[in-house]
Scaffold this motif. Structure first.
Motif, PDB file in Angstrom:
ATOM      1  N   ARG A 259      -5.792   0.656 -11.718  1.00 50.79           N
ATOM      2  CA  ARG A 259      -7.033   0.209 -12.206  1.00 50.79           C
ATOM      3  C   ARG A 259      -7.788  -0.475 -11.133  1.00 50.79           C
ATOM      4  O   ARG A 259      -9.184  -0.683 -11.477  1.00 50.79           O
ATOM      5  N   SER A 260      -7.496  -0.670 -10.156  1.00 52.54           N
ATOM      6  CA  SER A 260      -8.288  -1.053  -8.849  1.00 52.54           C
ATOM      7  C   SER A 260      -8.555   0.064  -8.078  1.00 52.54           C
ATOM      8  O   SER A 260      -7.744   0.165  -6.985  1.00 52.54           O
ATOM      9  N   LYS A 261      -9.659   0.931  -8.078  1.00 50.73           N
ATOM     10  CA  LYS A 261      -9.655   2.036  -6.967  1.00 50.73           C
ATOM     11  C   LYS A 261     -10.051   1.349  -5.707  1.00 50.73           C
ATOM     12  O   LYS A 261      -9.697   1.921  -4.524  1.00 50.73           O
ATOM     13  N   LYS A 262     -10.650   0.334  -5.836  1.00 47.48           N
ATOM     14  CA  LYS A 262     -11.021  -0.213  -4.604  1.00 47.48           C
ATOM     15  C   LYS A 262      -9.945  -0.913  -3.970  1.00 47.48           C
ATOM     16  O   LYS A 262     -10.100  -0.742  -2.462  1.00 47.48           O
ATOM     17  N   GLY A 263      -9.108  -1.130  -4.461  1.00 44.69           N
ATOM     18  CA  GLY A 263      -7.685  -1.640  -3.866  1.00 44.69           C
ATOM     19  C   GLY A 263      -6.894  -0.767  -3.282  1.00 44.69           C
ATOM     20  O   GLY A 263      -6.354  -0.537  -2.205  1.00 44.69           O
ATOM     21  N   LEU A 264      -7.137   0.473  -4.175  1.00 44.18           N
ATOM     22  CA  LEU A 264      -6.265   1.608  -3.776  1.00 44.18           C
ATOM     23  C   LEU A 264      -6.878   2.171  -2.386  1.00 44.18           C
ATOM     24  O   LEU A 264      -6.216   2.832  -1.449  1.00 44.18           O
ATOM     25  N   GLN A 265      -8.060   2.195  -2.267  1.00 44.45           N
ATOM     26  CA  GLN A 265      -9.000   2.662  -1.208  1.00 44.45           C
ATOM     27  C   GLN A 265      -8.674   1.874  -0.040  1.00 44.45           C
ATOM     28  O   GLN A 265      -8.262   2.299   1.137  1.00 44.45           O
ATOM     29  N   GLY A 266      -8.077   0.428  -0.017  1.00 49.68           N
ATOM     30  CA  GLY A 266      -7.980  -0.334   0.873  1.00 49.68           C
ATOM     31  C   GLY A 266      -6.609   0.051   1.406  1.00 49.68           C
ATOM     32  O   GLY A 266      -6.073   0.132   2.627  1.00 49.68           O
ATOM     33  N   LEU A 267      -5.787   0.091   0.497  1.00 52.03           N
ATOM     34  CA  LEU A 267      -4.197   0.508   0.882  1.00 52.03           C
ATOM     35  C   LEU A 267      -4.057   1.888   1.432  1.00 52.03           C
ATOM     36  O   LEU A 267      -3.462   2.064   2.433  1.00 52.03           O
ATOM     37  N   LEU A 268      -4.753   2.923   0.819  1.00 54.83           N
ATOM     38  CA  LEU A 268      -4.619   4.312   1.489  1.00 54.83           C
ATOM     39  C   LEU A 268      -5.320   4.346   2.955  1.00 54.83           C
ATOM     40  O   LEU A 268      -4.995   4.751   3.751  1.00 54.83           O
ATOM     41  N   GLY A 269      -6.329   3.539   3.026  1.00 54.80           N
ATOM     42  CA  GLY A 269      -7.116   3.387   4.457  1.00 54.80           C
ATOM     43  C   GLY A 269      -6.264   2.845   5.545  1.00 54.80           C
ATOM     44  O   GLY A 269      -6.114   3.261   6.582  1.00 54.80           O
ATOM     45  N   ALA A 270      -5.219   1.702   4.863  1.00 55.19           N
ATOM     46  CA  ALA A 270      -4.458   1.396   5.891  1.00 55.19           C
ATOM     47  C   ALA A 270      -3.315   2.224   6.264  1.00 55.19           C
ATOM     48  O   ALA A 270      -2.937   2.771   7.529  1.00 55.19           O
ATOM     49  N   LEU A 271      -2.720   2.954   5.267  1.00 53.23           N
ATOM     50  CA  LEU A 271      -1.645   3.773   5.425  1.00 53.23           C
ATOM     51  C   LEU A 271      -2.142   5.240   6.167  1.00 53.23           C
ATOM     52  O   LEU A 271      -1.320   5.780   6.852  1.00 53.23           O
ATOM     53  N   LEU A 272      -3.281   5.536   5.814  1.00 47.48           N
ATOM     54  CA  LEU A 272      -3.832   6.762   6.678  1.00 47.48           C
ATOM     55  C   LEU A 272      -4.619   6.571   7.852  1.00 47.48           C
ATOM     56  O   LEU A 272      -5.099   7.407   8.545  1.00 47.48           O
TER      57      LEU A 272
END
Length: 228
Positions: free
Chosen positions: A45-58
């Motif tokens: 539901r939160s693409k912005k949250g997913l962006q933040g998580l993926l940004g950190a992991l990648l």
């Protein structure tokens, strides 16, 4: 345990004794990101949250994680007898990378084999009949684990690729395995504590909504995740 104290923590419901403290803990558990159902629901539901998580992991700026597409979480079965694979989050990012994120609360035997199976299936499914092999997309398996996978390794976050065992030369960048071991956060080094991955790992491992809100202060991507 003192029986009097124990009874104070219990109440009768429909003729059965119910431990109120246990009920409270269970309700709290349902609201944390370590629960795979909650994890999947929040980040879908939160693409912005997913962006933040993926940004950190990648290790990439969150704003560079664009064109996120959620794919069917059931992996293709060529034959009926093939083992079924169901993922938590299956993402196609910018039409270049397949990313599978799994949140796992409980210990799983042979996790390495499981992640190899899932990532290999993703890799095979990324090339269609008639396409050139070079069109195969990079596949990244991310396991966020609430148990210790590598007891002889101190770091809580590790990235694994296929490489030459003598020289370390990467055979291919198209298969990668990221492992976050939440059980090791307390022993993280000062350097690790300064990373975005550490901050996201703490958010995911937080035991309450209030703790999550505190950790999310000052970060728009985390705040979006908590508010979802």
């Amino acid at each position: 345990m003192d029986k009097k104290v124990q009874l104070n923590n219990e109440e009768k419901k429909d003729g059965f004794l119910v431990d109120r403290s246990r009920q409270s803990a269970m309700r709290e558990l349902k609201l944390t990101l370590k629960n795979d159902v909650v994890f999947r629901s929040v980040f879908r539901r939160s693409k912005k949250g997913l962006q933040g998580l993926l940004g950190a992991l990648l290790n990439a700026p969150p704003e560079s994680i664009r064109d996120i597409e959620f794919l069917d979480t059931h992996l293709d079965q060529e034959y009926l007898e093939d083992k079924e694979g169901i993922l938590d989050l299956r993402i196609l990012c910018q039409n270049k990378r397949h990313i599978n994120i799994e949140m796992q609360m409980y210990h799983v035997n042979y996790w390495e084999d499981r992640s190899l199976f899932y990532n290999s299936k993703l890799f095979v499914s990324s090339v269609r009949k008639g396409e050139d092999y070079r069109n195969a997309k990079a596949c990244i398996h991310i396991g966020i684990l609430d148990f210790t996978l590598f007891p002889d390794q101190r770091e809580f976050y590790s990235i694994h690729k296929i490489a030459n065992v003598k020289t370390g030369r990467i055979y291919s960048d198209k298969l990668a395995f990221h492992v976050v071991e939440l059980s090791k956060l307390k022993q993280a080094s000062e350097t690790e504590r300064g990373t975005d991955v550490y901050r996201w790992a703490r958010l995911i491992s937080a035991g309450s909504i209030q703790e999550m809100k505190t950790l999310a202060k000052g970060d728009e991507y985390m705040k979006e995740t908590v508010d979802t």
